[in-house]
Design a protein around this motif. Structure first.
Motif, PDB file in Angstrom:
ATOM      1  N   VAL A  96      -0.126  -2.051  52.567  1.00 41.58           N
ATOM      2  CA  VAL A  96      -0.426  -1.951  51.133  1.00 41.58           C
ATOM      3  C   VAL A  96       0.340  -3.122  50.509  1.00 41.58           C
ATOM      4  N   PRO A  97      -0.251  -3.812  49.532  1.00 40.83           N
ATOM      5  CA  PRO A  97       0.449  -4.979  48.975  1.00 40.83           C
ATOM      6  C   PRO A  97       1.838  -4.620  48.440  1.00 40.83           C
ATOM      7  N   LYS A  98       2.799  -5.482  48.748  1.00 35.48           N
ATOM      8  CA  LYS A  98       4.137  -5.306  48.156  1.00 35.48           C
ATOM      9  C   LYS A  98       4.132  -5.940  46.770  1.00 35.48           C
ATOM     10  N   ASN A  99       4.877  -5.329  45.872  1.00 34.77           N
ATOM     11  CA  ASN A  99       4.981  -5.873  44.514  1.00 34.77           C
ATOM     12  C   ASN A  99       5.933  -7.065  44.485  1.00 34.77           C
ATOM     13  N   HIS A 100       5.527  -8.106  43.765  1.00 32.40           N
ATOM     14  CA  HIS A 100       6.419  -9.262  43.590  1.00 32.40           C
ATOM     15  C   HIS A 100       6.740  -9.524  42.129  1.00 32.40           C
ATOM     16  N   GLY A 101       5.972  -8.935  41.244  1.00 34.52           N
ATOM     17  CA  GLY A 101       6.242  -9.160  39.821  1.00 34.52           C
ATOM     18  C   GLY A 101       5.425  -8.226  38.965  1.00 34.52           C
ATOM     19  N   ARG A 102       5.901  -8.020  37.757  1.00 36.45           N
ATOM     20  CA  ARG A 102       5.172  -7.199  36.796  1.00 36.45           C
ATOM     21  C   ARG A 102       5.586  -7.616  35.403  1.00 36.45           C
ATOM     22  N   GLY A 103       4.781  -7.293  34.426  1.00 34.85           N
ATOM     23  CA  GLY A 103       5.155  -7.632  33.051  1.00 34.85           C
ATOM     24  C   GLY A 103       3.974  -7.397  32.126  1.00 34.85           C
ATOM     25  N   TYR A 104       4.072  -7.963  30.939  1.00 36.09           N
ATOM     26  CA  TYR A 104       2.995  -7.818  29.958  1.00 36.09           C
ATOM     27  C   TYR A 104       2.523  -9.182  29.505  1.00 36.09           C
ATOM     28  N   PHE A 105       1.217  -9.349  29.453  1.00 25.38           N
ATOM     29  CA  PHE A 105       0.603 -10.525  28.845  1.00 25.38           C
ATOM     30  C   PHE A 105       0.296 -10.142  27.401  1.00 25.38           C
ATOM     31  N   GLN A 106       0.662 -11.004  26.462  1.00 25.53           N
ATOM     32  CA  GLN A 106       0.486 -10.748  25.024  1.00 25.53           C
ATOM     33  C   GLN A 106       1.024  -9.371  24.622  1.00 25.53           C
ATOM     34  N   LYS A 107       2.129  -9.001  25.235  1.00 28.14           N
ATOM     35  CA  LYS A 107       2.898  -7.791  24.905  1.00 28.14           C
ATOM     36  C   LYS A 107       2.203  -6.465  25.178  1.00 28.14           C
ATOM     37  N   LYS A 108       0.908  -6.470  25.533  1.00 27.20           N
ATOM     38  CA  LYS A 108       0.284  -5.162  25.737  1.00 27.20           C
ATOM     39  C   LYS A 108      -0.582  -5.032  26.976  1.00 27.20           C
ATOM     40  N   TYR A 109      -0.867  -6.140  27.655  1.00 29.85           N
ATOM     41  CA  TYR A 109      -1.727  -6.051  28.841  1.00 29.85           C
ATOM     42  C   TYR A 109      -0.839  -6.125  30.081  1.00 29.85           C
TER      43      TYR A 109
END
Ligand SMILES: Nc1ncnc2c1ncn2[C@@H]1O[C@H](COP(=O)(O)OP(=O)(O)O)[C@@H](O)[C@H]1O
Ligand SMILES: [Mg+2]
Length: 306
Positions: A96-109
């Protein structure tokens, strides 16, 4: 006009959102945003996400960017699933893909950056089922591996039955009547007491399994993960998808037979298959040219299982 359906509503704080509907994001702005940290190799619009391949230090990563706040909730759940699987499953033949990053684009996506799986889906949504027949044993083993992960105590039976009822209630009533869908609901409601709770991927389909170029299988798109689903949900989901979406009852029945050979209990499988048959009628009612041929055949097959 799009029907407003309870089955696809999701609560975020005090807002009720739909997790199917996306917005059109500007790909140039998306590119500029991710270019700060990655080389943006490819970027395209999927059905509910902007998808992409990002590169850093000669390594490719996969980008999955939600296109609405409702979709964001499910993409966050996929992040949770990726971590869950990789924390608890110490095998290296199923990935299963390992996570390398996460966040928000334009504060909500919400977006997610994971391993990129280089390979080919074992079968596309309109593809040739015969390509997946050689993988049936592996697919069953993968569904069993998921069920070996820790389960969280909960009122999983109530949630399951509520969900199945929401599918049932969202099917046009004329269709429910014509195909006697209520008989399926009775089976699911009667059988749920006999089901234990197990983790599930939740969207376990041939078009979410990638055969990597090194021959291992990679499972993607864990948006519908639950640590406390009902047992055998994933493999029953898979059987229904093969039967009614890939329109191949023979391969679907073959998977079912393999389960019986392995000692799975018929009545437990029937309970979850009946629930999935209801889901199948709902899916069919949502597409432009609904024809209930396979939904109805799936129902008939499930009803005669004993
Ligand atoms: N980790 C990954 N590596 C390579 N390709 C991927 C990966 N995740 C998704 N894809 C590709 O993107 C497509 C859409 O991904 P998916 O997670 O199913 O999105 P959605 O939730 O919008 O259905 C997949 O069919 C696959 O081709
Ligand atoms: Mg998908």
């Amino acid at each position: 006009m799009t029907r407003v359906l309870n089955s696809f509503k999701v609560r975020a704080g005090n807002k009720i959102l739909d997790y199917r509907l996306g917005e059109k994001l500007n790909l140039n702005q998306v590119k500029l945003f991710f270019q700060k940290n990655y080389q943006v190799k490819k970027l395209w619009n999927g059905s509910r996400h902007v998808l992409g391949i990002l590169t850093r230090n000669n390594v490719d990563y996969f980008l999955k960017l939600s296109t609405s706040e409702g979709i964001s909730i499910f993409t966050k759940n996929e992040h949770k699933w990726n971590d869950y699987f990789n924390e608890y499953t110490k095998v290296n033949n199923y990935l299963v893909p390992k996570n390398h990053g996460r966040g928000y684009f334009q504060k909500k996506y919400f977006y997610l950056i994971t391993d990129y799986f280089d390979g080919k889906l074992i079968c596309e949504i309109n593809g040739d089922v015969n390509n997946l027949v050689v993988h049936i044993d592996d697919i069953i083993l993968l569904s069993e591996l998921i069920q070996k992960m820790p389960v969280v105590e909960s009122d999983y039976r109530m949630r399951f039955i509520n969900k199945v009822n929401s599918w049932f209630n969202d099917i046009p009533s004329s269709i429910c009547k014509r195909y006697k869908v209520k008989t399926l609901l009775d089976i699911a409601e009667k059988g749920v007491d006999g089901l234990s709770s197990k983790p599930r991927h939740g969207d376990f389909t041939p078009w979410h399994i990638i055969k990597l170029f090194d021959h291992r299988l990679g499972l993607i798109d864990g948006e519908h993960f639950l640590p406390d689903g009902v047992e055998n949900y994933d493999i029953c989901f898979f059987i229904q998808r093969v039967f009614s979406v890939l329109k191949n009852p023979i391969v679907a029945r073959n998977i079912y037979s393999q389960l019986l050979i392995k000692g799975y209990k018929k009545n437990k499988l029937k309970t979850v298959l009946a629930a999935r048959a209801i889901g199948g009628f709902l899916d069919e009612s949502l597409i432009e040219k609904s024809e209930y041929n396979f939904a109805s055949r799936f129902k008939d097959w499930v009803m005669q299982l004993d």
